[in-house]
Write a protein that holds these residues in place. Structure first.
Motif, PDB file in Angstrom:
ATOM      1  N   UNK A  61      10.020 -11.517 -28.802  1.00 24.84           N
ATOM      2  CA  UNK A  61       9.653 -10.330 -29.584  1.00 24.84           C
ATOM      3  C   UNK A  61       9.028  -9.212 -28.757  1.00 24.84           C
ATOM      4  N   UNK A  62       8.541  -9.528 -27.556  1.00 29.18           N
ATOM      5  CA  UNK A  62       7.922  -8.511 -26.707  1.00 29.18           C
ATOM      6  C   UNK A  62       8.783  -8.148 -25.509  1.00 29.18           C
ATOM      7  N   UNK A  63      10.062  -8.516 -25.522  1.00 31.72           N
ATOM      8  CA  UNK A  63      10.986  -8.131 -24.462  1.00 31.72           C
ATOM      9  C   UNK A  63      11.286  -6.637 -24.568  1.00 31.72           C
ATOM     10  N   UNK A  64      11.562  -6.010 -23.444  1.00 25.92           N
ATOM     11  CA  UNK A  64      11.840  -4.572 -23.455  1.00 25.92           C
ATOM     12  C   UNK A  64      13.222  -4.293 -24.033  1.00 25.92           C
ATOM     13  N   UNK A  65      13.359  -3.132 -24.659  1.00 19.37           N
ATOM     14  CA  UNK A  65      14.671  -2.610 -25.044  1.00 19.37           C
ATOM     15  C   UNK A  65      14.858  -1.258 -24.364  1.00 19.37           C
ATOM     16  N   UNK A  66      16.097  -0.921 -24.075  1.00 14.69           N
ATOM     17  CA  UNK A  66      16.367   0.344 -23.406  1.00 14.69           C
ATOM     18  C   UNK A  66      17.778   0.801 -23.725  1.00 14.69           C
ATOM     19  N   UNK A  67      18.045   2.071 -23.500  1.00 14.30           N
ATOM     20  CA  UNK A  67      19.403   2.613 -23.577  1.00 14.30           C
ATOM     21  C   UNK A  67      19.803   3.312 -22.285  1.00 14.30           C
ATOM     22  N   UNK A  68      18.825   3.832 -21.556  1.00 13.25           N
ATOM     23  CA  UNK A  68      19.084   4.499 -20.280  1.00 13.25           C
ATOM     24  C   UNK A  68      18.025   4.058 -19.281  1.00 13.25           C
ATOM     25  N   UNK A  69      18.443   3.892 -18.021  1.00 15.54           N
ATOM     26  CA  UNK A  69      17.505   3.605 -16.938  1.00 15.54           C
ATOM     27  C   UNK A  69      17.973   4.356 -15.696  1.00 15.54           C
ATOM     28  N   UNK A  70      17.232   4.195 -14.606  1.00 17.77           N
ATOM     29  CA  UNK A  70      17.647   4.797 -13.343  1.00 17.77           C
ATOM     30  C   UNK A  70      18.861   4.082 -12.766  1.00 17.77           C
ATOM     31  N   UNK A  71      19.249   2.941 -13.332  1.00 19.16           N
ATOM     32  CA  UNK A  71      20.387   2.174 -12.827  1.00 19.16           C
ATOM     33  C   UNK A  71      21.611   2.224 -13.739  1.00 19.16           C
ATOM     34  N   UNK A  72      21.527   2.845 -14.906  1.00 15.55           N
ATOM     35  CA  UNK A  72      22.692   2.877 -15.786  1.00 15.55           C
ATOM     36  C   UNK A  72      23.775   3.780 -15.198  1.00 15.55           C
ATOM     37  N   UNK A  73      25.020   3.411 -15.474  1.00 19.76           N
ATOM     38  CA  UNK A  73      26.153   4.152 -14.919  1.00 19.76           C
ATOM     39  C   UNK A  73      26.351   5.493 -15.627  1.00 19.76           C
ATOM     40  N   UNK A  74      25.986   5.526 -16.914  1.00 21.26           N
ATOM     41  CA  UNK A  74      26.068   6.745 -17.714  1.00 21.26           C
ATOM     42  C   UNK A  74      24.901   6.742 -18.681  1.00 21.26           C
ATOM     43  N   UNK A  75      24.388   7.895 -19.012  1.00 20.48           N
ATOM     44  CA  UNK A  75      23.260   7.951 -19.936  1.00 20.48           C
ATOM     45  C   UNK A  75      23.700   7.538 -21.335  1.00 20.48           C
ATOM     46  N   UNK A  76      22.727   7.260 -22.172  1.00 17.80           N
ATOM     47  CA  UNK A  76      23.000   6.830 -23.541  1.00 17.80           C
ATOM     48  C   UNK A  76      23.805   7.862 -24.317  1.00 17.80           C
ATOM     49  N   UNK A  77      23.561   9.150 -24.067  1.00 20.93           N
ATOM     50  CA  UNK A  77      24.269  10.179 -24.836  1.00 20.93           C
ATOM     51  C   UNK A  77      25.707  10.343 -24.368  1.00 20.93           C
ATOM     52  N   UNK A  78      25.968  10.119 -23.093  1.00 22.88           N
ATOM     53  CA  UNK A  78      27.363  10.118 -22.615  1.00 22.88           C
ATOM     54  C   UNK A  78      28.119   8.956 -23.246  1.00 22.88           C
ATOM     55  N   UNK A  79      27.501   7.785 -23.262  1.00 24.50           N
ATOM     56  CA  UNK A  79      28.167   6.626 -23.866  1.00 24.50           C
ATOM     57  C   UNK A  79      28.376   6.831 -25.363  1.00 24.50           C
ATOM     58  N   UNK A  80      27.416   7.471 -26.020  1.00 21.73           N
ATOM     59  CA  UNK A  80      27.551   7.710 -27.460  1.00 21.73           C
ATOM     60  C   UNK A  80      28.733   8.626 -27.760  1.00 21.73           C
ATOM     61  N   UNK A  81      28.941   9.628 -26.923  1.00 22.85           N
ATOM     62  CA  UNK A  81      30.093  10.511 -27.139  1.00 22.85           C
ATOM     63  C   UNK A  81      31.394   9.797 -26.807  1.00 22.85           C
ATOM     64  N   UNK A  82      31.381   9.005 -25.729  1.00 24.76           N
ATOM     65  CA  UNK A  82      32.593   8.263 -25.387  1.00 24.76           C
ATOM     66  C   UNK A  82      32.965   7.268 -26.480  1.00 24.76           C
ATOM     67  N   UNK A  83      31.961   6.747 -27.202  1.00 20.07           N
ATOM     68  CA  UNK A  83      32.256   5.827 -28.296  1.00 20.07           C
ATOM     69  C   UNK A  83      33.128   6.488 -29.352  1.00 20.07           C
ATOM     70  N   UNK A  84      33.042   7.807 -29.468  1.00 19.81           N
ATOM     71  CA  UNK A  84      33.867   8.530 -30.445  1.00 19.81           C
ATOM     72  C   UNK A  84      35.347   8.319 -30.141  1.00 19.81           C
ATOM     73  N   UNK A  85      35.692   8.180 -28.863  1.00 23.51           N
ATOM     74  CA  UNK A  85      37.096   7.997 -28.503  1.00 23.51           C
ATOM     75  C   UNK A  85      37.681   6.739 -29.129  1.00 23.51           C
ATOM     76  N   UNK A  86      36.834   5.739 -29.377  1.00 21.48           N
ATOM     77  CA  UNK A  86      37.339   4.513 -30.008  1.00 21.48           C
ATOM     78  C   UNK A  86      37.797   4.760 -31.436  1.00 21.48           C
TER      79      UNK A  86
END
Length: 773
Positions: free
Chosen positions: A473-498
């Motif tokens: 229950x105390x594990x971290x959650x994230x959507x973007x980090x310094x190591x992600x290949x694309x930011x969360x908002x780029x991935x969210x827009x790319x999801x539209x292509x599906x």
């Protein structure tokens, strides 16, 4: 060990990641304290603070564990930061790097300098994971020419090679530079030999980062003393452990760290493969890539998998097997990039012919299904690797059996070192190669993700979240980090292509015909990236495609760049800006899908912030942030704009969902504030069902009083005519949406009303709720 939080542990409720670095130092970070408190976070989460290689932009190359980096302002600036955080009611989480140290500038690292000078007799010889039995310490710094050593000079009692400086052992300074060099405990060699002949363990294939032996209690004590002193003094509430997979014995290390910092919130940068469980370590959990994959997958339409597979097959001219691709890229990583590490392992397999041992160990590493195994649970992963390696190489059956027997023995040195190789092979072969080669649908090509797993249905997400609430229950959650290949908002827009597979296939066909590239798989990655980040500055896209293509190592590479291909690749990028028709079509399509991407962005952000765990917000992502891979995602953040916008939100009416990003800031700040001010509303997890024909487009859950509601697959929802009569079962008492201020009496609530303003809602009991500000 149970993952239940200790009752005396400090409550790290939410974090905000800041890339503290030269140019944005500790004093600049201190100036954010009031803004972060207003945003609603409870803790600043900082990049590493210890002294790093001069000019380091990230801090993961620590050179001196005894002091705060003077380029960040040193200890005095750290104290000023602490005072600012305390005045704002904030705590602090720090990043530590136990696996490796920076050695790019030997003179900056006192321990490494002494090892180079004194060799095995150095008091620090045991700090670094060096194979002294193989001769001199090889340093891959020379140009790849036969006469490179002719540029060696002696000056001020040191050996100099261009900008590089090296110590000279006592009594060895007489003679020519070459003669002096030949008497040292180290040998300067071509940079190309770095991947094949090194005598020290590295971080992945980075020769400037030398592996530390923190399994030695004295090394652990020396490299952790300062950070542990901060924790004991209550100046640090949490510790993020970088790359535990590189350690010889992560479990023992974490047990020692927990004993030394019993009250700290500990999370580990452990990358879990799809379906893999975190070992039962004495930590609060991971840094959140498992949550990232689950959350982002919610907004990808699984029904589009066949269309994207067909498109990929059409573009590249053959079907791509993810299993075969990753086997090949991992095998290449093991035998090329990590050849030095493989050689060291093969030497330990002294009961097997050396060449056969290398080949079989490489096949086992390529077939290993996760980053690394941990005894006793790792036995099944080793068995799976043995079976797959045997299937691919039946000629190696006897050697594989002999090696597997030894790898099962926890006391065997080969068994202790092999997991350090498999983690590096997975990272370099999959994250840093296959993710750039298989471009079927790049929104899924993310750290901790599985490109072969197309989308996450709501039922699967609910199972994941409920299990997380139960175990971590105390594990971290994230959507973007310094190591992600694309930011969360780029991935969210790319999801539209599906949701637009046919439309996307037509556009890609037209664009690739107008601006062709001889590598069609990479061309598909390029066009997806451009659409996901558009509008993006030309120089940023040029920098991205050069890194991505070289990482892919298909048509060009870091070691041997292909100027012809790279020129063609950059020509395609230029055509996106200079070809009027291409530019117009790309811009029009990006503008068309951007609002749908914003809906996905708000949905995944709310889910991540409200789900079980300790949510982190990466710097700047409280507004729309269309960043790409490092170093693009470390660009400076305009905090003045964010401060001003947050103040306007607190004073004015709810903002529209538009290009300014205020709606995302509203979602972030209101959710973080509720978690901070009413933590009792976030103590459980229960799916909240939607009833009606559009029910599959809603994702809702009750955290024990706070109810989060998000829209998924918004284009499909629009095609179906909207929410219609679809309702959500809310608590019987009155609740208020913290984003709009509207109240609802509970029961069956029409989603058309609940989500009329935003595609998301955060509901809290009206009679118990606090002011949003």
């Amino acid at each position: 060990m149970s993952s239940t939080p200790r009752p005396d542990a400090p409550r790290v409720g939410t974090t905000y990641r800041v890339q503290v670095r030269p140019g944005f130092d500790l004093d600049a970070t201190a100036e954010l304290a009031d803004y972060l408190a207003g945003l609603g976070v409870t803790h600043l989460y900082s990049a590493p603070l210890l002294t790093a290689t001069p000019g380091s932009a990230h801090g993961y190359d620590v050179v001196d564990h005894r002091a705060v980096n003077p380029e960040l302002g040193g200890e005095a600036a750290r104290q000023r930061l602490l005072r600012a955080l305390r005045a704002a009611g904030l705590g602090m989480v720090v990043d530590i790097v136990p696996n490796h140290a920076g050695v790019a500038v030997p003179a900056a690292n006192p321990a490494w300098w002494d090892v180079l000078r004194r060799g095995r007799d150095s008091a620090y010889a045991g700090w670094f994971d060096v194979d002294w039995d193989r001769g001199r310490l090889l340093l891959p710094v020379l140009a790849d020419t036969p006469d490179a050593l002719d540029d060696l000079k002696l000056a001020d009692g040191e050996l100099r090679y261009h900008e590089h400086r090296f110590p000279v052992a006592d009594g060895t300074a007489d003679g020519s530079p070459r003669e002096v060099h030949d008497r040292q405990h180290y040998e300067l060699v071509s940079w190309r030999r770095g991947d094949t002949e090194l005598t020290y363990r590295r971080f992945f294939a980075v020769s400037d980062l030398a592996g530390l032996r923190v399994e030695d209690p004295e090394v652990f004590a020396a490299t952790h003393e300062l950070v542990l002193r901060w924790a004991a003094a209550g100046e640090v509430d949490g510790i993020r452990v970088d790359h535990p997979d590189g350690l010889r014995d992560p479990s023992a290390y974490l047990a020692r760290l927990r004993a030394a910092a019993p009250d700290a919130w500990l999370v580990v940068e452990k990358i879990l493969e799809y379906g893999e469980e975190l070992p039962d370590w004495p930590v609060e959990g991971t840094t959140g890539y498992d949550a990232l994959a689950a959350v982002c997958g919610l907004f990808v339409d699984p029904d589009a998998e066949g269309d994207f597979t067909a498109l990929d097959t059409h573009l590249v001219g053959r079907h791509t097997s993810w299993q075969d691709l990753t086997h090949d890229t991992k095998l290449a990583a093991a035998t090329r990039l990590l050849s030095a590490e493989l050689t060291r392992l093969a030497a330990l397999a002294d009961d097997v012919e050396p060449a056969a041992a290398r080949t079989a160990l490489a096949e086992l590493a390529a077939a290993f299904p996760v980053y690394r195994g941990y005894p006793p649970h790792g036995a099944r992963h080793l068995a799976a690797a043995r079976a797959e390696a045997g299937r691919r190489r039946p000629d190696l059956t006897a050697v594989l059996d002999a090696l597997t027997r030894r790898l099962r023995d926890p006391d065997d040195e080969l068994a202790k070192r092999f997991p350090q190789l498999t983690g590096a092979v997975m990272a370099k072969g999959v994250e840093d190669t296959a993710f750039y080669r298989w471009s079927r649908f790049v929104a899924l090509n993310e750290v901790g993700g599985s490109p072969a797993h197309f989308g996450v249905p709501p039922a699967e997400f609910h199972r994941f979240a409920a299990a997380r609430q139960e175990r971590w229950p105390a594990s971290m959650t994230t959507l973007s980090t310094h190591d992600t290949k694309r930011s969360e908002d780029v991935r969210a827009r790319l999801a539209v292509l599906s949701e637009l597979p046919g439309r996307w296939a037509d556009l890609v066909a037209r664009w690739t015909a107008r601006a062709p590239l001889p590598d069609p798989a990479f061309a598909h990655l390029l066009w997806q990236t451009a659409v996901g980040a558009w509008p993006i500055e030309r120089e940023r896209l040029h920098a991205y495609v050069e890194k991505a293509a070289r990482e892919a190592s298909a048509s060009t590479s870091w070691a041997d760049p292909d100027p012809v291909f790279e020129r063609a690749m950059h020509d395609v990028v230029d055509a996106m800006y200079d070809d009027a028709q291409l530019h117009a079509e790309l811009t029009a399509f990006a503008d068309e899908i951007a609002p749908v991407g914003w809906s996905n962005s708000l949905g995944q952000k709310l889910v991540q912030l409200a789900m079980p765990g300790v949510p982190d917000t990466y710097q700047g992502t409280e507004l729309w942030d269309n960043s790409l891979v490092d170093p693009d995602n470390r660009r400076p953040v305009d905090f003045a704009v964010r401060r001003e916008l947050l103040a306007r939100l607190d004073a004015g009416p709810p903002p529209p969902v538009d290009a300014g990003g205020a709606a995302k800031l509203l979602v972030v700040s209101r959710t973080l504030r509720l978690r901070r001010d009413r933590p009792e509303l976030f103590t459980g997890y229960r799916p909240v069902p939607a009833h009606g024909r559009a029910g599959r487009h809603a994702l809702a859950f009750d955290r024990g009083g706070a109810v989060a509601v998000a829209t998924r697959l918004p284009l499909g929802l629009a095609r179906a005519g909207g929410w219609g009569d679809t309702t959500l079962s809310l608590p019987v008492h009155e609740v208020t949406d913290l984003f709009t201020g509207r109240s609802y009496s509970g029961g069956q609530t029409p989603l058309a009303d609940l989500l009329a303003t935003y595609p998301v809602a955060l509901l809290a009991p009206t009679t118990e709720s606090v002011e949003a500000s």
